[in-house]
Write a protein that holds these residues in place. Structure first.
Motif, PDB file in Angstrom:
ATOM      1  N   ALA B  51     -43.703 -11.847  -4.048  1.00 27.16           N
ATOM      2  CA  ALA B  51     -42.453 -12.416  -4.563  1.00 27.16           C
ATOM      3  C   ALA B  51     -41.414 -12.531  -3.448  1.00 27.16           C
ATOM      4  CB  ALA B  51     -41.921 -11.545  -5.698  1.00 27.16           C
ATOM      5  N   PHE B  52     -41.388 -11.514  -2.601  1.00 27.16           N
ATOM      6  CA  PHE B  52     -40.405 -11.506  -1.512  1.00 27.16           C
ATOM      7  C   PHE B  52     -40.591 -12.726  -0.612  1.00 27.16           C
ATOM      8  CE2 PHE B  52     -38.895 -10.455   2.708  1.00 27.16           C
ATOM      9  CZ  PHE B  52     -37.698  -9.791   2.491  1.00 27.16           C
ATOM     10  N   ALA B  54     -42.324 -15.466  -1.196  1.00 28.87           N
ATOM     11  CA  ALA B  54     -42.139 -16.721  -1.938  1.00 28.87           C
ATOM     12  C   ALA B  54     -40.651 -17.071  -2.019  1.00 28.87           C
ATOM     13  CB  ALA B  54     -42.726 -16.586  -3.348  1.00 28.87           C
ATOM     14  N   TYR B  55     -39.852 -16.052  -2.271  1.00 31.26           N
ATOM     15  CA  TYR B  55     -38.397 -16.267  -2.345  1.00 31.26           C
ATOM     16  C   TYR B  55     -37.864 -16.676  -0.969  1.00 31.26           C
ATOM     17  CZ  TYR B  55     -34.292 -15.582  -5.376  1.00 31.26           C
ATOM     18  OH  TYR B  55     -33.206 -15.770  -6.207  1.00 31.26           O
ATOM     19  N   ALA B  58     -38.827 -20.204  -0.212  1.00 27.92           N
ATOM     20  CA  ALA B  58     -38.106 -21.152  -1.060  1.00 27.92           C
ATOM     21  C   ALA B  58     -36.728 -21.461  -0.493  1.00 27.92           C
ATOM     22  CB  ALA B  58     -37.989 -20.602  -2.477  1.00 27.92           C
ATOM     23  N   LEU B  59     -36.111 -20.458   0.110  1.00 28.48           N
ATOM     24  CA  LEU B  59     -34.761 -20.647   0.649  1.00 28.48           C
ATOM     25  C   LEU B  59     -34.765 -21.120   2.092  1.00 28.48           C
ATOM     26  CD1 LEU B  59     -33.086 -17.434  -0.790  1.00 28.48           C
ATOM     27  CD2 LEU B  59     -32.528 -19.793  -1.410  1.00 28.48           C
ATOM     28  N   ARG B  62     -36.975 -24.831   2.670  1.00 21.80           N
ATOM     29  CA  ARG B  62     -36.705 -26.042   1.891  1.00 21.80           C
ATOM     30  C   ARG B  62     -35.847 -27.044   2.666  1.00 21.80           C
ATOM     31  NH1 ARG B  62     -31.882 -26.627  -1.133  1.00 21.80           N
ATOM     32  NH2 ARG B  62     -33.010 -27.531  -2.862  1.00 21.80           N
ATOM     33  N   TRP B 157     -25.045 -23.582  -2.767  1.00 24.33           N
ATOM     34  CA  TRP B 157     -26.063 -22.715  -3.387  1.00 24.33           C
ATOM     35  C   TRP B 157     -26.925 -22.091  -2.281  1.00 24.33           C
ATOM     36  CZ3 TRP B 157     -27.965 -22.411  -8.787  1.00 24.33           C
ATOM     37  CH2 TRP B 157     -29.154 -21.670  -8.919  1.00 24.33           C
ATOM     38  N   ASP B 158     -27.341 -22.907  -1.321  1.00 26.11           N
ATOM     39  CA  ASP B 158     -28.175 -22.364  -0.242  1.00 26.11           C
ATOM     40  C   ASP B 158     -27.455 -21.241   0.494  1.00 26.11           C
ATOM     41  OD1 ASP B 158     -30.240 -24.083  -0.829  1.00 26.11           O
ATOM     42  OD2 ASP B 158     -29.712 -25.548   0.700  1.00 26.11           O
ATOM     43  N   ALA B 161     -27.236 -18.246  -1.862  1.00 29.15           N
ATOM     44  CA  ALA B 161     -28.539 -17.681  -2.225  1.00 29.15           C
ATOM     45  C   ALA B 161     -29.170 -16.960  -1.038  1.00 29.15           C
ATOM     46  CB  ALA B 161     -29.456 -18.781  -2.744  1.00 29.15           C
ATOM     47  N   PHE B 165     -30.192 -13.197  -1.122  1.00 25.74           N
ATOM     48  CA  PHE B 165     -31.558 -12.737  -0.855  1.00 25.74           C
ATOM     49  C   PHE B 165     -31.563 -11.670   0.240  1.00 25.74           C
ATOM     50  CE2 PHE B 165     -35.566 -13.005   1.508  1.00 25.74           C
ATOM     51  CZ  PHE B 165     -36.430 -12.627   0.491  1.00 25.74           C
TER      52      PHE B 165
ATOM     53  N   TYR C   9     -23.542 -24.633 -11.888  1.00 29.06           N
ATOM     54  CA  TYR C   9     -24.506 -25.655 -11.451  1.00 29.06           C
ATOM     55  C   TYR C   9     -25.168 -26.323 -12.654  1.00 29.06           C
ATOM     56  CZ  TYR C   9     -23.958 -24.377  -6.612  1.00 29.06           C
ATOM     57  OH  TYR C   9     -23.443 -24.199  -5.359  1.00 29.06           O
ATOM     58  N   ARG C  45     -33.390 -24.346  -9.649  1.00 33.34           N
ATOM     59  CA  ARG C  45     -34.183 -24.270  -8.417  1.00 33.34           C
ATOM     60  C   ARG C  45     -35.546 -23.659  -8.754  1.00 33.34           C
ATOM     61  NH1 ARG C  45     -31.393 -23.948  -3.272  1.00 33.34           N
ATOM     62  NH2 ARG C  45     -29.801 -25.574  -3.322  1.00 33.34           N
ATOM     63  N   ASP C  47     -38.516 -23.202  -7.383  1.00 36.45           N
ATOM     64  CA  ASP C  47     -39.229 -22.252  -6.531  1.00 36.45           C
ATOM     65  C   ASP C  47     -38.522 -20.898  -6.502  1.00 36.45           C
ATOM     66  OD1 ASP C  47     -41.080 -24.165  -5.976  1.00 36.45           O
ATOM     67  OD2 ASP C  47     -40.280 -24.670  -3.996  1.00 36.45           O
ATOM     68  N   GLU C  48     -37.224 -20.932  -6.487  1.00 36.79           N
ATOM     69  CA  GLU C  48     -36.485 -19.667  -6.519  1.00 36.79           C
ATOM     70  C   GLU C  48     -36.656 -18.989  -7.886  1.00 36.79           C
ATOM     71  OE1 GLU C  48     -32.436 -20.432  -4.944  1.00 36.79           O
ATOM     72  OE2 GLU C  48     -33.342 -22.124  -3.863  1.00 36.79           O
ATOM     73  N   ALA C  51     -40.011 -17.208  -7.883  1.00 36.01           N
ATOM     74  CA  ALA C  51     -40.005 -15.994  -7.059  1.00 36.01           C
ATOM     75  C   ALA C  51     -39.142 -14.907  -7.693  1.00 36.01           C
ATOM     76  CB  ALA C  51     -39.496 -16.320  -5.654  1.00 36.01           C
ATOM     77  N   ALA C  54     -41.017 -13.399 -10.646  1.00 31.76           N
ATOM     78  CA  ALA C  54     -42.175 -12.633 -10.159  1.00 31.76           C
ATOM     79  C   ALA C  54     -41.708 -11.293  -9.588  1.00 31.76           C
ATOM     80  CB  ALA C  54     -42.907 -13.442  -9.082  1.00 31.76           C
ATOM     81  N   TYR C  55     -40.621 -11.337  -8.860  1.00 37.41           N
ATOM     82  CA  TYR C  55     -40.081 -10.102  -8.281  1.00 37.41           C
ATOM     83  C   TYR C  55     -39.608  -9.170  -9.395  1.00 37.41           C
ATOM     84  CZ  TYR C  55     -38.603  -7.910  -3.869  1.00 37.41           C
ATOM     85  OH  TYR C  55     -38.507  -7.125  -2.755  1.00 37.41           O
ATOM     86  N   LEU C 168     -29.341  -8.753  -5.216  1.00 38.88           N
ATOM     87  CA  LEU C 168     -29.569 -10.205  -5.193  1.00 38.88           C
ATOM     88  C   LEU C 168     -29.126 -10.840  -6.510  1.00 38.88           C
ATOM     89  CD1 LEU C 168     -31.067 -12.957  -4.738  1.00 38.88           C
ATOM     90  CD2 LEU C 168     -33.195 -11.756  -5.197  1.00 38.88           C
ATOM     91  N   MET C 172     -26.233 -13.751  -7.238  1.00 38.40           N
ATOM     92  CA  MET C 172     -26.523 -15.075  -7.784  1.00 38.40           C
ATOM     93  C   MET C 172     -25.706 -15.332  -9.050  1.00 38.40           C
ATOM     94  SD  MET C 172     -28.428 -16.623  -5.716  1.00 38.40           S
ATOM     95  CE  MET C 172     -28.699 -18.076  -6.748  1.00 38.40           C
ATOM     96  N   MET C 175     -22.059 -15.827  -8.061  1.00 38.55           N
ATOM     97  CA  MET C 175     -21.839 -17.108  -7.384  1.00 38.55           C
ATOM     98  C   MET C 175     -21.923 -18.275  -8.357  1.00 38.55           C
ATOM     99  SD  MET C 175     -23.891 -19.006  -4.297  1.00 38.55           S
ATOM    100  CE  MET C 175     -25.310 -19.395  -5.316  1.00 38.55           C
TER     101      MET C 175
END
Lengths: 196, 196, 196, 196, 196, 196
Positions: B51-52, B54-55, B58-59, B62, B157-158, B161, B165, C9, C45, C47-48, C51, C54-55, C168, C172, C175
């Motif tokens: 998961a870590f 993948a997260y 994703a950030l 992308r 957002w990026d 996020a 993260f 968002y 998002r 993909d986020e 993740a 899953a986390y 985290l 989120m 924000m």
């Protein structure tokens, strides 16, 4: 990258400086191969320049129970806590050179608790950080916590006085937006033959 | 210097890992020349590992209005504020490589206000630091302050996020006492021919 | 009261989501009777989203020396410290349900020291709060303080990792101005027959 | 769950109290259906009890440009900032009842910036929080920021004085470990017919 | 120097005050030789005035294991921490008079750890400062730390309640910009014959 | 009251000091009527003594757009923020004498926002406090805020450098538990004829 100003304030040329200051700077240049910007930025005020470096030398060059590397650890740890780019970069370089350890400065500047240093050195930095960040709360117990590590009262003065002096130094560097020389960033990071 | 543990927790050997994790790690090793310790330390918990990363991907991988270097600036600045040695050292290296600037990481980790970055990037880091350190106080005006610099809502957002993260990542590294690989310290500090 | 936006968002409709996300959300809806807004807000998002959950599941659903209620205590206490309305309200509800205690969430969110929990649970939350608020200061002594309460190293990982993951999550939610569902506020506050 | 002590200090029985205090408490009991523990805990010191409730009533019952619900918002927001379980739970209940809004107290206690309140009320709470947390920094500009929202000087006194009074109240509740009555937790959370 | 306003708010004349308040003020004037401005500034709100001084007297005049001077030490130390000019100056004067020590107030207001007071008094002030600044963190161990110094539970209530009451008082003084009378500055600083 | 030690460290006798230091101290004694303890406490380290007073004089005696009283205001305000009893008491006395105002030091030490000083002086102290407490956040806008008050860049250096120098001085005094001379407490508090 190097055309950026090294201070918010005017920087005198070497020619325009009083003789004693020029001599001091040329001596540093000869030893280091370049003139650290703190000499140029503070030269804007000659009397303060002289007092600053006299104070610096009194603490950093004297005989002490602390090694020169340990003294630089104090500088790097407290300068990190004070968000001082000049002092972290410049004294980080000196720490690497003294300690012959290319990793130590980045560790100590970020979090001394995670650095590759001895328990004695961690106790030293805990005291230094307290002087830097909350000196009003220092009590006898803080002195007592250092003694089992072999620090004498004179050593403790050194720890505290270095933290105190760089409280001044960090604030001057932050206020003047003092810029570290490019040379510092790589110093002490390479095996010896490459430095030659 | 390298016999020190890289985590407070047991670290599995590559052989003992599930195939997908081993594959991921070998891919990183091939690209970087070594395995960053975060992969080994987090492998202690395979589901969290997956998961870590993948997260992370994703950030950090992308399409974004932020360059990859800018995203690493966010990591380095907020990790400095969180006193995280692993992230400052490892992502500092990546930032230097992406930005082809050997000085930038030390500046951003210590005090982004003094770094050689654009006003747009300083605004980006001011927002990221607010997410990192006082996210409860974020208000519409914080979004509005970013728009004149050309940041879209997706860019914001990026920024947020990534700061969020690495709030997670810094805490995991601090809790496990994650140790940066020796290789990171010098990465991106030398002109290109020396890196070869 | 419910026409207010649930995020700063855009929020995708269920129809517009990828199949795996829709399936996950419908499953939650079936179990809970409504879709917690975090699923909708993060779906912006994909993909986020994947993740993140899953986390979440890796930490909150795994076998552990911590009960599920204890894990929610960590979420509620640290989310209170981070001023996160979404997480305090939503996870407060889950904590009440798991613990079958209508008062516990308000206590833990405001001041865990005054909550009706065991000394072991207070020690757990003290560590979690340190990870949440000052992770750079964690030292071996913090681990040692947990062991007399029967926490294994794996349990301590769970405590710290949950605090880290919600560092985290809180950021989120803050924000994006994530809004808790109205349903959460009353959940777990009434004797069982009224919930039916 | 209710056998737990309501204060670190002895709590007198109603019989043992001076007549005026007993009368006051019986009046509250008749109106509320129970005796809020603050009356019992502070009865340990009759003179302080009398002054406390005289002060409370002077602020909370007087004619004011603030509604009674707005005054409770100030209590709930500042008590949340002061980590006071008694005041958050008890005054949260009163706020829900006055505002006829089952969600507002949890929002305001956690982060007033995210609460479903008007801009005028957010400005009011920003001033109250400054009085609660950093009163030494209040300047004329803080008063000026409130006037466009229609607050008179007397209204501003009310805002500040309520924040100041609950600075006292929160500290007494925290010091004595004052326990909220179980009744408060659910109060104002249900539609009217269920409360009957 | 004395034409400056003593409050941001209107100050009623003695003639315009209710009889009980005027009587109280005239009594103070007779005893002290002047009317402390707190009486005049708070007279703007008669009901709050009455409650304020009733509370004050309940704490400061009652029989207690704390001397009157010790109670003023609590006021001065916590008022210093709250940056309250009125309370530091006015109660500093009272402390000097009670303690017959012209130096003690300046020491206690600035840093009680360095004041010429007993270890018992330092422990008392450490508890008072915790009530003033972080009351949510008070635990049983804080009570236990006071008992070896001979403080009873009632004494501890006094310490905490005085710190709590002046949390209110400091905030009112800061909000109203209450101005200390010129007379306070010199009070208790001269040997007795000069005071006559 | 005066038999208490003036430093945690040994204090040399005048006879035992190097000639230049003794001369300096005798000169101060002649001018002030007593030897301020900072001279005796720092004499423990002659080289640091010389640098300290050279630095002090460079800042406090030079020609400047700041009056000597304004420079002492900076010392008193920042020393108050640093909880330094020696500097608040000693420089408070000097400020009273220079400003011929018996009230100003207590005001500035406690909360400069409430002191009887000009808007220009409040702006000066706001900058000095930022250098003292958060120098890493100083930006160009902080300089710009001072210019409308007529401060030149050299004046701003003076403000910042004095705050920086007393960051050092406060930390030395706190670490050594430097004790203010009894004489300072009353200095400048009486009309002129009484001082004679």
């Amino acid at each position: 990258m190097t055309a950026r100003p090294i201070s918010r304030y005017p920087v005198p040329s070497l020619d325009a400086m009083p003789e004693d200051m020029r001599a001091r700077i040329l001596e540093v240049q000869q030893k280091s191969g370049f003139v650290p910007n703190v000499f140029l930025a503070l030269a804007h005020r000659p009397d303060e320049f002289r007092a600053f470096f006299a104070y610096h030398d009194a603490l950093m060059l004297r005989e002490s129970g602390l090694t020169k590397a340990e003294r630089e650890m104090i500088v790097v740890a407290t300068s990190g806590a004070n968000d001082c780019v000049y002092c972290v970069v410049a004294h980080g370089a000196i720490l690497r050179v003294y300690e012959k350890n290319p990793h130590i400065a980045d560790q100590v500047a970020t979090n001394y608790r995670k650095a590759d240093i001895s328990p004695r050195q961690k106790a030293m930095l805990a005291f230094a950080m307290k002087v830097a960040l909350a000196s009003g709360t220092i009590e006898d117990t803080d002195f007592e916590a250092l003694r089992p590590h072999g620090f004498s009262d004179e050593d403790i003065w050194d720890i505290g006085a270095i933290a105190a002096f760089f409280a001044l130094s960090n604030r001057m560097a932050n206020m003047t937006a003092m810029r570290p020389n490019d040379e510092f960033y790589l110093l002490g990071r390479l095996p010896r033959e490459k430095k030659a």
